[in-house]
Design an enzyme around this catalytic site. Structure first.
Site, PDB file in Angstrom:
ATOM      1  N   GLY A   1       0.835  -1.211   0.000  1.00  0.00           N
ATOM      2  CA  GLY A   1       0.000   0.000   0.000  1.00  0.00           C
ATOM      3  C   GLY A   1       0.865   1.254   0.000  1.00  0.00           C
TER       4      GLY A   1
ATOM      5  N   LEU B   1       0.999   3.736   2.246  1.00  0.00           N
ATOM      6  CA  LEU B   1       1.668   3.949   3.536  1.00  0.00           C
ATOM      7  C   LEU B   1       2.697   2.836   3.783  1.00  0.00           C
ATOM      8  CD1 LEU B   1       2.050   5.447   6.187  1.00  0.00           C
ATOM      9  CD2 LEU B   1       0.091   4.182   7.127  1.00  0.00           C
TER      10      LEU B   1
ATOM     11  N   ASP C   1      -9.797   9.744  10.248  1.00  0.00           N
ATOM     12  CA  ASP C   1     -10.547  10.952  10.641  1.00  0.00           C
ATOM     13  C   ASP C   1     -12.053  10.742  10.508  1.00  0.00           C
ATOM     14  OD1 ASP C   1      -9.967  10.711   7.835  1.00  0.00           O
ATOM     15  OD2 ASP C   1     -10.829  12.709   7.530  1.00  0.00           O
TER      16      ASP C   1
ATOM     17  N   TYR D   1     -18.054   2.297   6.610  1.00  0.00           N
ATOM     18  CA  TYR D   1     -16.585   2.286   6.702  1.00  0.00           C
ATOM     19  C   TYR D   1     -16.134   2.862   8.052  1.00  0.00           C
ATOM     20  CZ  TYR D   1     -11.798   3.991   6.123  1.00  0.00           C
ATOM     21  OH  TYR D   1     -10.473   4.272   6.320  1.00  0.00           O
TER      22      TYR D   1
HETATM   23  N1  LIG Z   1      -6.171   6.559   2.068  1.00  0.00           N
HETATM   24  C1  LIG Z   1      -6.686   7.455   2.897  1.00  0.00           C
HETATM   25  O1  LIG Z   1      -7.053   8.543   2.478  1.00  0.00           O
HETATM   26  C2  LIG Z   1      -6.794   7.172   4.375  1.00  0.00           C
HETATM   27  C3  LIG Z   1      -7.291   8.147   5.251  1.00  0.00           C
HETATM   28  C4  LIG Z   1      -7.349   7.867   6.623  1.00  0.00           C
HETATM   29  C5  LIG Z   1      -6.944   6.631   7.100  1.00  0.00           C
HETATM   30  N2  LIG Z   1      -6.488   5.686   6.220  1.00  0.00           N
HETATM   31  C6  LIG Z   1      -6.042   4.390   6.737  1.00  0.00           C
HETATM   32  O2  LIG Z   1      -4.653   4.293   6.483  1.00  0.00           O
HETATM   33  C7  LIG Z   1      -4.288   2.934   6.265  1.00  0.00           C
HETATM   34  C8  LIG Z   1      -3.399   2.815   5.045  1.00  0.00           C
HETATM   35  O3  LIG Z   1      -4.053   3.348   3.915  1.00  0.00           O
HETATM   36  P1  LIG Z   1      -3.378   3.385   2.477  1.00  0.00           P
HETATM   37  O4  LIG Z   1      -3.904   4.602   1.794  1.00  0.00           O
HETATM   38  O5  LIG Z   1      -1.891   3.155   2.566  1.00  0.00           O
HETATM   39  O6  LIG Z   1      -4.065   2.112   1.832  1.00  0.00           O
HETATM   40  P2  LIG Z   1      -3.665   1.248   0.554  1.00  0.00           P
HETATM   41  O7  LIG Z   1      -2.651   1.942  -0.302  1.00  0.00           O
HETATM   42  O8  LIG Z   1      -4.932   0.810  -0.073  1.00  0.00           O
HETATM   43  O9  LIG Z   1      -2.930   0.013   1.237  1.00  0.00           O
HETATM   44  C9  LIG Z   1      -3.630  -0.914   1.993  1.00  0.00           C
HETATM   45  C10 LIG Z   1      -2.944  -2.237   1.802  1.00  0.00           C
HETATM   46  O10 LIG Z   1      -3.667  -3.195   2.576  1.00  0.00           O
HETATM   47  C11 LIG Z   1      -3.707  -4.391   1.842  1.00  0.00           C
HETATM   48  N3  LIG Z   1      -4.852  -5.191   2.225  1.00  0.00           N
HETATM   49  C12 LIG Z   1      -6.169  -4.910   2.072  1.00  0.00           C
HETATM   50  N4  LIG Z   1      -6.911  -5.922   2.526  1.00  0.00           N
HETATM   51  C13 LIG Z   1      -6.041  -6.859   2.977  1.00  0.00           C
HETATM   52  C14 LIG Z   1      -6.191  -8.135   3.561  1.00  0.00           C
HETATM   53  N5  LIG Z   1      -7.405  -8.673   3.747  1.00  0.00           N
HETATM   54  N6  LIG Z   1      -5.080  -8.815   3.919  1.00  0.00           N
HETATM   55  C15 LIG Z   1      -3.854  -8.297   3.717  1.00  0.00           C
HETATM   56  N7  LIG Z   1      -3.630  -7.107   3.143  1.00  0.00           N
HETATM   57  C16 LIG Z   1      -4.726  -6.401   2.771  1.00  0.00           C
HETATM   58  C17 LIG Z   1      -3.811  -3.981   0.393  1.00  0.00           C
HETATM   59  O11 LIG Z   1      -3.329  -5.060  -0.380  1.00  0.00           O
HETATM   60  P3  LIG Z   1      -3.488  -5.117  -1.985  1.00  0.00           P
HETATM   61  O12 LIG Z   1      -2.329  -4.311  -2.494  1.00  0.00           O
HETATM   62  O13 LIG Z   1      -3.378  -6.579  -2.287  1.00  0.00           O
HETATM   63  O14 LIG Z   1      -4.835  -4.539  -2.286  1.00  0.00           O
HETATM   64  C18 LIG Z   1      -2.929  -2.728   0.351  1.00  0.00           C
HETATM   65  O15 LIG Z   1      -1.612  -3.037  -0.052  1.00  0.00           O
HETATM   66  C19 LIG Z   1      -5.608   2.161   6.249  1.00  0.00           C
HETATM   67  O16 LIG Z   1      -5.817   1.591   7.523  1.00  0.00           O
HETATM   68  C20 LIG Z   1      -6.673   3.219   6.024  1.00  0.00           C
HETATM   69  O17 LIG Z   1      -7.911   2.872   6.627  1.00  0.00           O
HETATM   70  C21 LIG Z   1      -6.393   5.930   4.882  1.00  0.00           C
END
Ligand SMILES: NC(=O)c1ccc[n+]([C@@H]2O[C@H](COP(=O)([O-])OP(=O)(O)OC[C@H]3O[C@@H](n4cnc5c(N)ncnc54)[C@H](OP(=O)(O)O)[C@@H]3O)[C@@H](O)[C@H]2O)c1
Length: 286
Positions: A10, A12, A100, A123
């Protein structure tokens, strides 16, 4: 420190690998450890035997979660409880990422770690459930709420981040309408990863807000993307009323990094400065 990093693909997860390079990081993708396969996740993590389990995984297609509450709760809550149990059994620290969106947006000043959550969507409710499980059951944890993430790797779960989406639309000469009534703090994952690396070696466990500084609407963020990158775009403002989505988003979800500030550990820069750094890294202007 030995760190098992879940969600390593991902945006992050990608930046955490760089920020934590001084440690022994074991990157785990969905292929290696699907967090919803509780038995397998336990076996893999027990084999790694880490000091820290760092969970960046989520099901965070916010609108799709409205139709798929089972999947949202499976990944964002039940899998988190499984990780809590594994962390406790291994005497490991759990660092978990939340959002948030746990707030309803009725505030007009930044939410602190003591502000009461009131989620508006499936969500948000699933993420709050994950938080509560961590707080109730994990022995040693860091719980990190953040906002509006974008990073060089792009969001896997969402099929690209907001900045990439804006630039792609502009390059296709699309008309771009962005809401001007949702106030957030866009946060660069490289900055968040750096901040996480600062607190991880400490024992100041608990809940943290971690975002870049300042705030803007999504429209103001889009305007800054085009100003700083020099890319021409047909951009105009709209409202949440006109741009309806299945999930309700908070109108105001600015977080104050209060706990980091109290500890003298806040190193987050202004969102605009962070955006300029990201665009430079991606070779879009700057
Ligand atoms: N993006 C935002 O704007 C935002 C805002 C606030 C909080 N957050 C939180 O920040 C965190 C990181 O977000 P991000 O933007 O870095 O997300 P991201 O780029 O979508 O990365 C999430 C990763 O989790 C993996 N994943 C999803 N389901 C899974 C599972 N069942 N088992 C193992 N791996 C799994 C995905 O794998 P694949 O590559 O295989 O899909 C992906 O690599 C999350 O907890 C999110 O809720 C995000």
């Amino acid at each position: 420190m030995k760190i098992a990093l879940l969600g390593a693909n991902g945006q992050l997860g990608h930046d955490l690998q760089a920020a934590l390079r001084r440690h022994d990081v074991v990157p785990l993708t969905r292929n290696e450890a699907d967090v919803t396969d509780f038995g397998r996740a336990r076996r893999v993590l027990t084999d790694v035997s880490p000091n820290v389990i760092l969970n960046t995984t989520a099901y965070h297609r916010v609108d799709d979660c409205e139709d798929q509450p089972e999947r949202a709760f499976q990944v964002n809550a039940l899998a988190v409880l499984n990780l809590v149990r594994i962390a406790n059994d291994l005497d490991a620290v759990l660092l978990h990422i939340s959002t948030d969106y746990v707030f309803d947006g009725n505030n007009r000043e930044p939410y602190t770690e003591t502000s009461p959550p009131a989620p508006l969507s499936v969500y948000a409710t699933s993420k709050l459930s994950g938080e509560l499980l961590v707080r109730a059951a994990a022995r040693k944890y860091f719980l990190v709420r953040t906002c509006g993430l974008y990073g060089v790797a792009g969001s896997h779960g969402k099929g690209g981040n907001f900045v990439e989406t804006m630039i792609a639309k502009a390059k296709r000469h699309e008309l771009i309408r962005v809401v001007n009534d949702q106030m957030v703090t866009p946060t660069y994952t490289a900055d968040l990863a750096h901040q996480i690396a600062r607190i991880l070696p400490t024992t100041s466990y608990g809940l943290y807000h971690m975002t870049n500084e300042g705030c803007c609407t999504w429209f103001e963020f889009a305007r800054a993307i085009f100003e700083l990158s020099g890319i021409k775009a047909d951009l105009s403002a709209t409202t949440s009323e006109l741009y309806k989505t299945p999930a309700i988003r908070p109108r105001y979800s600015v977080l104050e990094n209060s706990r980091l500030k109290q500890l003298g550990l806040n190193e987050m820069r202004h969102w605009r400065e962070a955006l300029a750094a990201y665009l430079k890294e991606k070779s879009f202007g700057g």
